[in-house]
Design a protein around this motif. Structure first.
Motif, PDB file in Angstrom:
ATOM      1  N   TYR A 217     -19.923  30.158  -9.002  1.00  0.00           N
ATOM      2  CA  TYR A 217     -20.372  30.164 -10.625  1.00  0.00           C
ATOM      3  C   TYR A 217     -22.059  30.613 -10.342  1.00  0.00           C
ATOM      4  O   TYR A 217     -22.832  29.745  -9.659  1.00  0.00           O
ATOM      5  CB  TYR A 217     -20.125  28.921 -11.287  1.00  0.00           C
TER       6      TYR A 217
ATOM      7  N   LEU B 269     -22.447  26.481 -17.562  1.00  0.00           N
ATOM      8  CA  LEU B 269     -20.987  26.292 -17.527  1.00  0.00           C
ATOM      9  C   LEU B 269     -20.348  25.417 -18.488  1.00  0.00           C
ATOM     10  O   LEU B 269     -20.631  24.374 -18.684  1.00  0.00           O
ATOM     11  CB  LEU B 269     -20.639  25.644 -16.252  1.00  0.00           C
TER      12      LEU B 269
ATOM     13  N   GLU C 195     -16.616  24.416 -20.274  1.00  0.00           N
ATOM     14  CA  GLU C 195     -15.205  24.247 -19.945  1.00  0.00           C
ATOM     15  C   GLU C 195     -14.092  24.015 -21.052  1.00  0.00           C
ATOM     16  O   GLU C 195     -14.539  23.625 -21.949  1.00  0.00           O
ATOM     17  CB  GLU C 195     -14.897  23.153 -18.867  1.00  0.00           C
TER      18      GLU C 195
ATOM     19  N   GLU D  49      -8.550  23.404 -18.119  1.00  0.00           N
ATOM     20  CA  GLU D  49      -9.295  23.505 -17.057  1.00  0.00           C
ATOM     21  C   GLU D  49     -10.023  24.446 -16.664  1.00  0.00           C
ATOM     22  O   GLU D  49      -9.913  25.071 -15.334  1.00  0.00           O
ATOM     23  CB  GLU D  49      -8.516  22.407 -15.949  1.00  0.00           C
TER      24      GLU D  49
ATOM     25  N   TYR E 132     -13.178  27.433 -16.620  1.00  0.00           N
ATOM     26  CA  TYR E 132     -14.714  27.327 -16.478  1.00  0.00           C
ATOM     27  C   TYR E 132     -15.045  28.505 -16.876  1.00  0.00           C
ATOM     28  O   TYR E 132     -14.721  29.549 -16.679  1.00  0.00           O
ATOM     29  CB  TYR E 132     -15.157  26.845 -15.492  1.00  0.00           C
TER      30      TYR E 132
ATOM     31  N   LYS F  15     -20.023  21.618 -19.534  1.00  0.00           N
ATOM     32  CA  LYS F  15     -19.491  20.796 -18.469  1.00  0.00           C
ATOM     33  C   LYS F  15     -20.635  19.761 -18.099  1.00  0.00           C
ATOM     34  O   LYS F  15     -21.635  20.280 -17.647  1.00  0.00           O
ATOM     35  CB  LYS F  15     -19.287  21.983 -17.117  1.00  0.00           C
TER      36      LYS F  15
ATOM     37  N   PHE G  18     -14.606  20.210 -10.170  1.00  0.00           N
ATOM     38  CA  PHE G  18     -14.061  21.353 -10.545  1.00  0.00           C
ATOM     39  C   PHE G  18     -12.460  21.303 -10.112  1.00  0.00           C
ATOM     40  O   PHE G  18     -12.271  21.189  -8.857  1.00  0.00           O
ATOM     41  CB  PHE G  18     -14.477  22.531 -10.077  1.00  0.00           C
TER      42      PHE G  18
END
Ligand SMILES: [Zn+2]
Ligand SMILES: [Zn+2]
Length: 145
Positions: free
Chosen positions: A18, A81, A83, A88, A90, A122, A127
């Motif tokens: 990410y 980030l 979510e 689930e 991202y 997030k 994760f």
């Protein structure tokens, strides 16, 4: 400055990075800045109210003291980030805040590509693997200017 976070699934080997901060998404970031400063110049109060009360923004309560009544937009931007807690999934997306002349704070509202639910920033570092659902291992962080 941007940074990337690498994760790998210990179960199936799926890996993902990410990229957050500025870095790679700088162009997008710059574009958002330009849009914001354009809004700053062109839009009158009523238009702005319409835009900010649309589905694209969330109204956040303001805990800071409001100091400069002439400063319409707060150009605080970075890639953060988000979510979807249901899927689930991202999403690295532009985060910014707009402060109205009345001192109200607005942040962009994003929705999940899969289920359409509202995304949230997030808050933790856990994760789940999109392939198998296992909690992924944090491999490392890359920094760049
Ligand atoms: Zn996996
Ligand atoms: Zn979703």
């Amino acid at each position: 400055m941007g940074y990337g976070m690498d994760y790998k699934c210990p179960n199936c080997g799926y890996d993902v990075s990410y990229f957050l901060g500025f870095g790679k998404l700088y162009l997008d970031f710059k574009m958002t800045c330009e849009i914001l400063s354009e809004l700053d110049n062109l839009i009158n109060k009523e238009d702005l109210d319409k835009i900010l009360s649309s589905e694209s923004f969330i109204h956040e309560s303001d805990e800071d003291n409001y100091e400069n009544p002439e400063y319409l937009f707060e150009h605080v931007l970075s890639v953060r980030l988000y979510e979807c807690s249901d899927c689930e999934k991202y999403y690295p997306l532009n985060f910014f805040r707009i402060r109205s002349k009345d001192g109200e704070i607005f942040v962009p509202r994003y929705s999940c590509e899969e289920c359409g639910r509202e995304l949230h920033l997030k808050k933790d570092d856990v994760f789940k693997c999109p392939e198998c659902g296992e909690t992924m291992d944090f491999i490392g962080e890359i920094l760049w200017d």
